[in-house]
Design a protein around this motif. Structure first.
Motif, PDB file in Angstrom:
ATOM      1  N   ARG A 192       1.343   3.288   4.320  1.00  0.00           N
ATOM      2  CA  ARG A 192       0.347   2.778   3.495  1.00  0.00           C
ATOM      3  C   ARG A 192       0.636   3.205   2.000  1.00  0.00           C
ATOM      4  N   PRO A 193       0.730   2.035   1.369  1.00  0.00           N
ATOM      5  CA  PRO A 193       0.987   3.108  -0.159  1.00  0.00           C
ATOM      6  C   PRO A 193       0.227   3.564  -0.388  1.00  0.00           C
ATOM      7  N   HIS A 211       3.709   7.535  -6.568  1.00  0.00           N
ATOM      8  CA  HIS A 211       3.207   6.270  -5.396  1.00  0.00           C
ATOM      9  C   HIS A 211       4.046   6.314  -4.628  1.00  0.00           C
ATOM     10  N   GLY A 258      -4.530  -0.071   0.278  1.00  0.00           N
ATOM     11  CA  GLY A 258      -3.128   1.584  -0.144  1.00  0.00           C
ATOM     12  C   GLY A 258      -4.275   2.076  -0.748  1.00  0.00           C
ATOM     13  N   GLU A 283      -9.581   2.638  -2.840  1.00  0.00           N
ATOM     14  CA  GLU A 283      -8.858   1.917  -1.525  1.00  0.00           C
ATOM     15  C   GLU A 283      -8.276   0.300  -3.078  1.00  0.00           C
TER      16      GLU A 283
END
Length: 287
Positions: A31-32, A46, A207, A217
């Motif tokens: 998941r980002p 990130h 993400g 999100e």
């Protein structure tokens, strides 16, 4: 309502465009996650990897009258503000928030509009560490997801003590950004917006956006050759781009209009840094 392309091909081919590099998320197994602040040691800011795609970005001024929040997910409006200093958060909330609420009610026919957030962007101020400005975001993204559109709306309404929150969320509502330059004409890092009808659901990757006090999100976007990109060159401070970042309706109307800042190859080398402001708003439609 069916998903239709923004323009028929013959008209589309007549539009002027620039070619520029846009940054898309490379599909990933995990998941980002993106942090809005410097994370603890050993944790990357990130975890996504982005690829560069050189694409045409079409001048939408010639078709501005044909654009619609419900069809393409964005539009251009004329609007002057009485704000004297957009870096003054108190003045923005006191003057600009009501102005934007009135504008959106008129444009969308909304019965209720709530401005809940804003960001001012100026690369030079951001690099100097000034807290009242951020740098432009040069990754293809959308600010909310099918999930966070609801959760953020619920949180913002409850924070304001609105008692009929759940009743409001039973009816159609949208999250619409109001984006405008605050120094003109805008020449560097203009905003590109993707026709929502050209985005497939599988292009949207949910993400985490990590704040110090909460986790939001957002959608990162993966490349699809069907995407059609547009911008409004030389945008003035009496113009604003409306961008739909979420719509609770799932009937074919535009729901998620991806967007990004980009390096315009026609920008003068000595052009000043972009100065812009974006408001995030909740737009409630008649029941």
């Amino acid at each position: 309502m069916s998903r239709t392309p923004i323009l028929e091909r013959p008209i589309f081919d007549e539009l002027q465009y620039v070619e520029a590099e846009l940054y898309y998320l490379i599909p990933m197994a995990e998941r980002p996650v993106n942090y809005t602040y410097e994370p603890p040691a050993g944790i990357p800011r990130h975890n996504g990897t982005y690829e560069t795609r050189r694409l045409p970005i079409y001048n939408a001024r010639a078709i501005a009258q044909d654009l619609s929040l419900d069809r393409q997910g964005f539009s251009l409006v004329s609007h002057s503000s009485s704000v004297r200093d957009f870096y003054d958060s108190e003045e923005v909330r006191r003057v600009y928030y009501p102005e934007a609420e009135k504008l959106l009610a008129e444009v969308t026919g909304a019965v209720k509009v709530v401005v809940f957030d804003h960001n001012v962007r100026n690369l030079e101020r951001s690099q100097r560490g000034e807290s009242n400005a951020k740098e432009p975001v040069k990754r293809v993204h959308n600010d909310f997801t099918a999930k966070s559109g609801y959760s953020r709306a619920r949180a913002e309404l409850k924070a304001r003590g609105i008692k009929d929150t759940e009743a409001l969320l039973q009816h159609r509502f949208a999250v619409v950004n109001v984006w405008r330059p605050i120094a003109t004409p805008l020449q560097t890092s203009p905003l590109a917006v993707c026709d929502a009808a050209s985005i497939a659901p599988t292009d949207l990757v949910a993400g985490d956006l990590v704040y110090r006090d909460r986790v939001g999100e957002t959608y990162a976007i993966t490349y699809n050759p069907t995407h059609r990109w547009f911008y409004f060159p030389q945008l003035r401070s009496d113009e604003a781009i409306l961008i739909k970042c979420f719509d609770s309706a799932e009937d074919g109307r535009a729901r998620f209009a991806a967007h990004t800042a980009f390096d315009d190859p026609t920008s003068p080398a000595n052009a000043p840094a972009r100065e812009s402001i974006e408001l995030r708003t909740l737009v409630f439609y008649p029941a």
